[in-house]
Design an enzyme around this catalytic site. Structure first.
Site, mmCIF file in Angstrom:
data_model
loop_
_atom_site.group_PDB
_atom_site.id
_atom_site.type_symbol
_atom_site.label_atom_id
_atom_site.label_comp_id
_atom_site.label_asym_id
_atom_site.label_seq_id
_atom_site.Cartn_x
_atom_site.Cartn_y
_atom_site.Cartn_z
ATOM 1 N N ASN A 7 0.883 -1.170 0.000
ATOM 2 C CA ASN A 7 0.000 0.000 0.000
ATOM 3 C C ASN A 7 0.922 1.222 0.000
ATOM 4 O OD1 ASN A 7 -1.765 2.076 0.498
ATOM 5 N ND2 ASN A 7 -2.195 1.499 2.617
ATOM 6 N N LYS A 9 0.254 4.308 -0.214
ATOM 7 C CA LYS A 9 -0.310 5.540 0.381
ATOM 8 C C LYS A 9 0.024 6.716 -0.547
ATOM 9 C CE LYS A 9 0.403 3.438 4.821
ATOM 10 N NZ LYS A 9 0.211 3.546 6.238
ATOM 11 N N HIS A 92 -9.465 1.367 5.083
ATOM 12 C CA HIS A 92 -8.172 1.536 5.761
ATOM 13 C C HIS A 92 -8.365 2.510 6.929
ATOM 14 C CE1 HIS A 92 -4.009 2.640 6.504
ATOM 15 N NE2 HIS A 92 -3.657 1.550 5.825
ATOM 16 N N GLU A 94 -6.656 4.851 7.978
ATOM 17 C CA GLU A 94 -6.373 6.263 7.647
ATOM 18 C C GLU A 94 -7.583 6.901 6.967
ATOM 19 O OE1 GLU A 94 -2.636 5.667 5.620
ATOM 20 O OE2 GLU A 94 -1.744 5.060 7.517
ATOM 21 N N GLU A 164 -5.591 -5.023 10.536
ATOM 22 C CA GLU A 164 -4.625 -3.938 10.667
ATOM 23 C C GLU A 164 -4.854 -3.189 11.980
ATOM 24 O OE1 GLU A 164 -2.660 -2.946 6.712
ATOM 25 O OE2 GLU A 164 -4.105 -1.408 7.208
ATOM 26 N N GLY A 170 2.358 2.067 10.602
ATOM 27 C CA GLY A 170 3.304 3.176 10.439
ATOM 28 C C GLY A 170 4.036 3.548 11.716
ATOM 29 N N SER A 209 3.355 -2.350 10.236
ATOM 30 C CA SER A 209 4.815 -2.376 10.436
ATOM 31 C C SER A 209 5.455 -3.728 10.115
ATOM 32 C CB SER A 209 5.169 -1.925 11.852
ATOM 33 O OG SER A 209 4.720 -0.607 12.073
ATOM 34 N N GLY A 230 2.802 -1.226 4.156
ATOM 35 C CA GLY A 230 2.943 0.185 3.816
ATOM 36 C C GLY A 230 4.400 0.535 3.586
ATOM 37 N N GLY A 231 5.032 1.094 4.598
ATOM 38 C CA GLY A 231 6.409 1.594 4.503
ATOM 39 C C GLY A 231 7.392 0.645 3.825
#
Ligand code: PEP
Length: 247
Positions: A7, A9, A92, A94, A164, A170, A209, A230-231
């Site tokens: 993802n 983002k 999500h 966010e 999640e 994150g 994470s 993500g990251g």
């Protein structure tokens, strides 16, 4: 086989993404796991162009549930299909927290995605406060029951689910394998019970994470079908280490 879906983002430029897909295509070619990437809307045409004839599944991170109309700034399922979009992240945290998406909106989006042949990645998860107050299962159940309202039994295997925990996204503070497993088993049981099923091939990913260091521990748990990342999906050199996970 595990499912590894990135993802992105609101990260990476067009220039960076071109290099990214070029490198990822080589990695995906030899991968035995499912590889997916969800990009910002504007880069869907690029993903369509660059991932054609590759093993990369691609998609976006949101969509609107209406067919068309006065919805400034929104994108419809038909627009996504113009670019052969396959995946769409829905619900999500966010989106829920920063953009005030409700369970009802997430439900409409899930139904719309399925009607249009898109694969929803339905995200659910509790906040740290909810976990500390021992509300995790209650929160997960509410999000699942609401998101699946009106979803047909036969469509359950046409979607992915992602556990999640909000506190792990994150933050660099991943859930332990035990916590992720417990929640994922609960999610699977909740869905089966809701539909009166005893067994079904549900795909439930873990997200929060996940990285090259913790991937082996977390994904070695058979109940965890893969990761939403993500990251650690932003650099092919790191994402590659997750994609190449072997049991
Ligand atoms: C996510 O955004 O879905 C996610 C899991 O992010 P991160 O891996 O950066 O925690």
């Amino acid at each position: 086989m595990k499912y590894l879906i990135g993802n992105h983002k609101m990260n990476l430029s067009e220039k960076e993404l071109k290099v990214y897909f070029k490198d990822l295509k080589k990695v995906a070619k030899n991968a035995s796991n499912y590889v997916g990437v969800c990009v910002p809307f504007v880069y869907l045409p690029l993903a369509n162009k660059m991932c054609k004839c590759s093993k990369i599944h691609y998609g976006v991170q949101n969509m609107h549930y209406e067919k068309q109309g006065a919805f400034t700034g929104e994108v419809s399922a038909n627009m996504l299909k113009d670019y052969n979009c396959e995946l769409v992240v829905l619900g999500h945290s966010e989106r829920r927290n920063l953009f005030f998406e409700t369970d009802e909106m997430v439900n409409k989006k899930v139904l719309c995605a399925l009607e249009n042949g898109l694969t929803p990645i339905l995200c659910v998860g509790e906040t740290l406060e909810q976990r500390e107050q021992k509300q995790t299962n209650k929160v997960l159940k509410k999000q699942i029951v609401s998101a699946l309202n009106g979803v047909k039994k036969e469509d359950l295997t046409k979607m992915f689910f992602a556990y999640e925990p909000v506190w792990a996204i994150g933050t660099g503070k991943s859930a332990t394998c035990e916590i992720a497993k417990k929640a994922i088993v609960f999610i699977k049981q909740t869905i089966l019970k809701l539909y009166g099923l005893t067994d079904e091939n549900l795909v439930v990913l873990y997200g929060g994470s996940l990285n090259a260091k913790n991937v082996n521990e977390i994904l070695s748990e058979p109940e965890i079908d893969g990761g939403l990342i993500g990251g650690a999906s932003l650099k092919v050199q790191e994402f590659e280490k997750l994609i190449n996970f072997k049991n």
